[in-house]
Design a protein around this motif. Structure first.
Motif, mmCIF file in Angstrom:
data_model
loop_
_atom_site.group_PDB
_atom_site.id
_atom_site.type_symbol
_atom_site.label_atom_id
_atom_site.label_comp_id
_atom_site.label_asym_id
_atom_site.label_seq_id
_atom_site.Cartn_x
_atom_site.Cartn_y
_atom_site.Cartn_z
ATOM 1 N N HIS A 113 3.941 0.814 2.568
ATOM 2 C CA HIS A 113 3.888 -0.417 3.356
ATOM 3 C C HIS A 113 4.463 -1.536 2.493
ATOM 4 O O HIS A 113 3.876 -1.885 1.477
ATOM 5 C CB HIS A 113 2.453 -0.740 3.763
ATOM 6 C CG HIS A 113 1.904 0.197 4.781
ATOM 7 N ND1 HIS A 113 1.204 1.318 4.458
ATOM 8 C CD2 HIS A 113 1.992 0.197 6.128
ATOM 9 C CE1 HIS A 113 0.877 1.969 5.563
ATOM 10 N NE2 HIS A 113 1.339 1.316 6.587
ATOM 11 N N VAL A 126 3.456 7.253 2.814
ATOM 12 C CA VAL A 126 3.798 6.076 3.612
ATOM 13 C C VAL A 126 3.750 4.847 2.717
ATOM 14 O O VAL A 126 2.713 4.542 2.128
ATOM 15 C CB VAL A 126 2.798 5.910 4.778
ATOM 16 C CG1 VAL A 126 3.260 4.820 5.708
ATOM 17 C CG2 VAL A 126 2.638 7.204 5.531
ATOM 18 N N PHE A 157 -0.344 3.076 -7.222
ATOM 19 C CA PHE A 157 -0.482 3.744 -5.926
ATOM 20 C C PHE A 157 0.079 5.160 -5.990
ATOM 21 O O PHE A 157 -0.512 6.097 -5.453
ATOM 22 C CB PHE A 157 0.249 2.957 -4.840
ATOM 23 C CG PHE A 157 -0.485 1.741 -4.361
ATOM 24 C CD1 PHE A 157 -1.723 1.858 -3.775
ATOM 25 C CD2 PHE A 157 0.068 0.488 -4.481
ATOM 26 C CE1 PHE A 157 -2.404 0.745 -3.317
ATOM 27 C CE2 PHE A 157 -0.600 -0.628 -4.025
ATOM 28 C CZ PHE A 157 -1.835 -0.503 -3.446
ATOM 29 N N SER A 187 0.852 -1.181 0.000
ATOM 30 C CA SER A 187 0.000 0.000 0.000
ATOM 31 C C SER A 187 0.891 1.235 0.000
ATOM 32 O O SER A 187 1.991 1.202 0.534
ATOM 33 C CB SER A 187 -0.883 -0.049 1.258
ATOM 34 O OG SER A 187 -1.264 1.235 1.643
ATOM 35 N N VAL A 188 0.419 2.286 -0.622
ATOM 36 C CA VAL A 188 1.089 3.577 -0.521
ATOM 37 C C VAL A 188 0.015 4.590 -0.167
ATOM 38 O O VAL A 188 -0.986 4.706 -0.874
ATOM 39 C CB VAL A 188 1.771 3.973 -1.849
ATOM 40 C CG1 VAL A 188 2.478 5.305 -1.694
ATOM 41 C CG2 VAL A 188 2.742 2.915 -2.314
ATOM 42 N N SER A 189 0.185 5.276 0.941
ATOM 43 C CA SER A 189 -0.839 6.233 1.366
ATOM 44 C C SER A 189 -0.223 7.609 1.507
ATOM 45 O O SER A 189 0.918 7.738 1.938
ATOM 46 C CB SER A 189 -1.443 5.845 2.714
ATOM 47 O OG SER A 189 -1.236 4.505 3.010
#
Lengths: 192, 377
Positions: free
Chosen positions: A102, A100, A150, A85-87
């Motif tokens: 992951h 962020v 992402f 994941s990339v947030s």
């Protein structure tokens, strides 16, 4: 929001009850996670900051200048091979936008439970012009191919441009979206 | 005129041999998304998926609602798999608030989550069947799915969008006699899905259409970060229920299904094999579940997390489903990010379609176990 007053005492006494079963079960696990964090700190020293070491989760904060090198080290030496994941998270009070990553591993069986959290921050503009302002970060797409979509999403939702990304187009938003990037905190939902 | 068009709409220079086709978003074969394919004769030379037609801003909405009122809207991206999409959020909130869940609730959650996985997979299988022109394969799963929907209705009161999981357990206890009905229905369901082999999975027409099309090698499956059935059909044994067991999955007896071929056929077979494992899990969980006890920890109104962040993930019907929650000591989460299997598997689509015949596009596309609404959130 009439419940606001009642909620002042939060469920803090439950917090201590939760810690016990986890600690007895995974008494030697945090040592493994600490090993991961130590390897990164040993290599990069002052440039990295270990934000937390929890069971199965390690978080490393780095500056944007170093994120590419740290990510390369994580892939080559620590065997993390894909991004879960990339947030993007907006912090207007710090004038920064955090991204962020992951990261997880399919190939290394000892890392199957682990998620390495790699966080970096980009400067935030008051009046953003996505793609043409100072909100830029190096792309990790050449290291982790799986971040491609992402990073496109983070670009359109928060206006963080990724240098070196081959395809910085919109993904989910309409082509003619002309408002602020919608996940920024200053983009308000109508009526709220 | 062309200069003022936004980049996505700008006219492109056209090669004489190459034709650009827009598949969707209205086309039923594409789901709620557009796939821009460039074809040379019958062969696809490039493909650009364009999701976003059902983007509803779930993540933005989550920042305006407290931890409890977020539950009903966060399950909307996949209404047939609503238990699984709420699962990581609920686990994350429990960690933030420091809540210990009663044992019986953990078993109920596992049963609900496996029932939902089957309900989702049957829906997907029905669509996969009809897009290969196999209308029996549309009718059978759509009908058999009702068995499990009835069970979920008994358990939660709603056929879809159950909102059954809450931080601290599940909303309601099981109704009386649920265990017996569930066991009977699940046994019959398992018998039924085994019959699908004869009409679908052993069908030479299906095999001819899907075998050796859209091959994803093991290395590429890892490199592209695919997940769930797509990953396991390419020979990577990675299932979060085994690798990072949550709730009571580590006490239950089941195995993961891994195939090596990596083609559309293998990708369509893994979810079907997984359903049989789900039946095993449900039976085992019904057997081991404590017969009585509390199913929910009572929370204070408007609970608040600390100054912390948490990333939880579960295995959903479409693969790993992660939820990243940032809390800043307020009743509302500061940020909620859903990292969904569909979005992660979408990256494989341009890769798989390159060099494929246009006629194979539906079989490759639907074999990715992709749910457009979930990918858009």
């Amino acid at each position: 929001m009439s419940e606001e007053k009642e909620s002042i005492e939060t469920t803090e006494k439950q917090a201590s009850a939760d810690k016990k079963p986890a600690a007895t079960k995974e008494v030697d696990l945090p040592a493994f996670e600490k090993g991961i964090a130590d390897k990164i700190v040993a290599k990069f020293g002052e440039k990295t900051k270990v934000a937390f070491v929890k069971p199965d989760r390690v978080r490393i904060n780095v500056d944007k200048e170093d994120v590419h090198a740290v990510a390369e080290f994580i892939r080559d030496e620590l065997n993390f091979d894909h991004a879960e994941s990339v947030s993007g998270v907006d912090y207007p009070q710090d004038k920064e936008i955090e991204v962020v990553y992951h990261l997880g591993s399919y190939t290394d069986a000892s890392l199957a439970r682990q998620v390495l959290v790699l966080a970096t921050r980009a400067p935030r503009e008051e009046n953003p012009i996505p793609g043409n302002d100072g909100t830029k970060l190096p792309s990790l797409r050449d290291i982790f191919y799986s971040v491609e979509f992402f990073e496109r999403e983070v670009f359109e939702m928060l206006g963080v441009y990724f240098n070196g990304h081959p395809d910085n187009r919109r993904l989910l938003l309409p082509e003619d979206w002309a408002d602020l990037p919608p996940l920024r905190k200053d983009f308000a939902i109508k009526g709220r | 005129m062309t200069a003022e068009l936004p980049p996505g709409l700008a006219l492109q220079k056209v090669d004489e041999r190459i034709m650009t086709l827009n598949v969707g978003p209205q086309h039923p074969g594409s789901g709620h998304m557009r796939i821009i394919v460039q074809i040379d004769g019958d062969y696809i030379v490039a493909c650009d998926p364009d999701p976003g037609y059902v983007h509803r801003g779930e993540e933005k909405m989550a920042e305006y609602r407290n931890y409890i009122t977020n539950i009903p809207h966060l399950e909307r991206p996949v209404i047939h798999d609503s238990c699984n999409i709420l699962y990581p959020y609920v686990l994350g909130v429990e960690e933030l608030l420091g809540i210990e869940v009663p044992e019986r609730a953990k078993y109920i959650r596992v049963i609900a989550s496996e029932l939902n996985r089957c309900i989702y997979t049957m829906y997907w299988l029905a669509i996969y069947g009809i897009f290969l022109g196999h209308s029996t394969m549309f009718m059978w799963p759509a009908g058999d799915r009702e068995l499990l929907i009835d069970l979920m209705e008994k358990m939660s009161g709603a056929r879809v969008t159950h909102a059954h999981f809450v931080p601290g357990g599940v909303r309601n206890d099981l109704p009386p006699n649920f265990e017996d009905v569930c066991l009977r229905q699940v046994n019959y369901f398992e018998k039924r899905i085994k019959e699908y082999a004869a009409i679908f999975y052993d069908n030479p027409i299906l095999i001819a259409r899907t075998e050796k099309t859209g091959i994803l090698s093991r290395q590429d499956a890892i490199r592209l970060g695919t997940t769930g059935s797509v990953l396991r059909a390419s020979g990577v044994d990675y299932d979060l229920r085994k690798k990072e067991p949550y709730d009571v999955y580590d006490e239950l007896d089941f195995q993961t299904n891994v195939l090596k071929e990596g083609d559309s056929y293998a990708r369509s077979k893994v979810p079907w094999l997984d359903m049989m494992e789900s039946c095993r899990i449900i039976r085992h969980a019904l057997e081991k579940m404590p017969k009585s006890g509390s199913v929910r920890v009572k929370l204070k109104p408007n609970p608040k997390g600390g100054d912390d962040s948490v990333y939880k993930r579960v295995e959903s019907g479409r693969g790993s489903l992660g939820c990243y929650i940032v809390s800043d000591k307020k009743p509302e989460p500061y940020r909620v990010k859903l990292s969904v299997g569909s979005f992660r598997n979408l990256i494989a689509l341009p890769y798989l379609l390159k060099g494929e015949k246009l006629g194979n596009m539906p079989s490759v596309y639907w074999s990715l176990n992709y749910w457009p609404v979930e990918a858009d959130r």
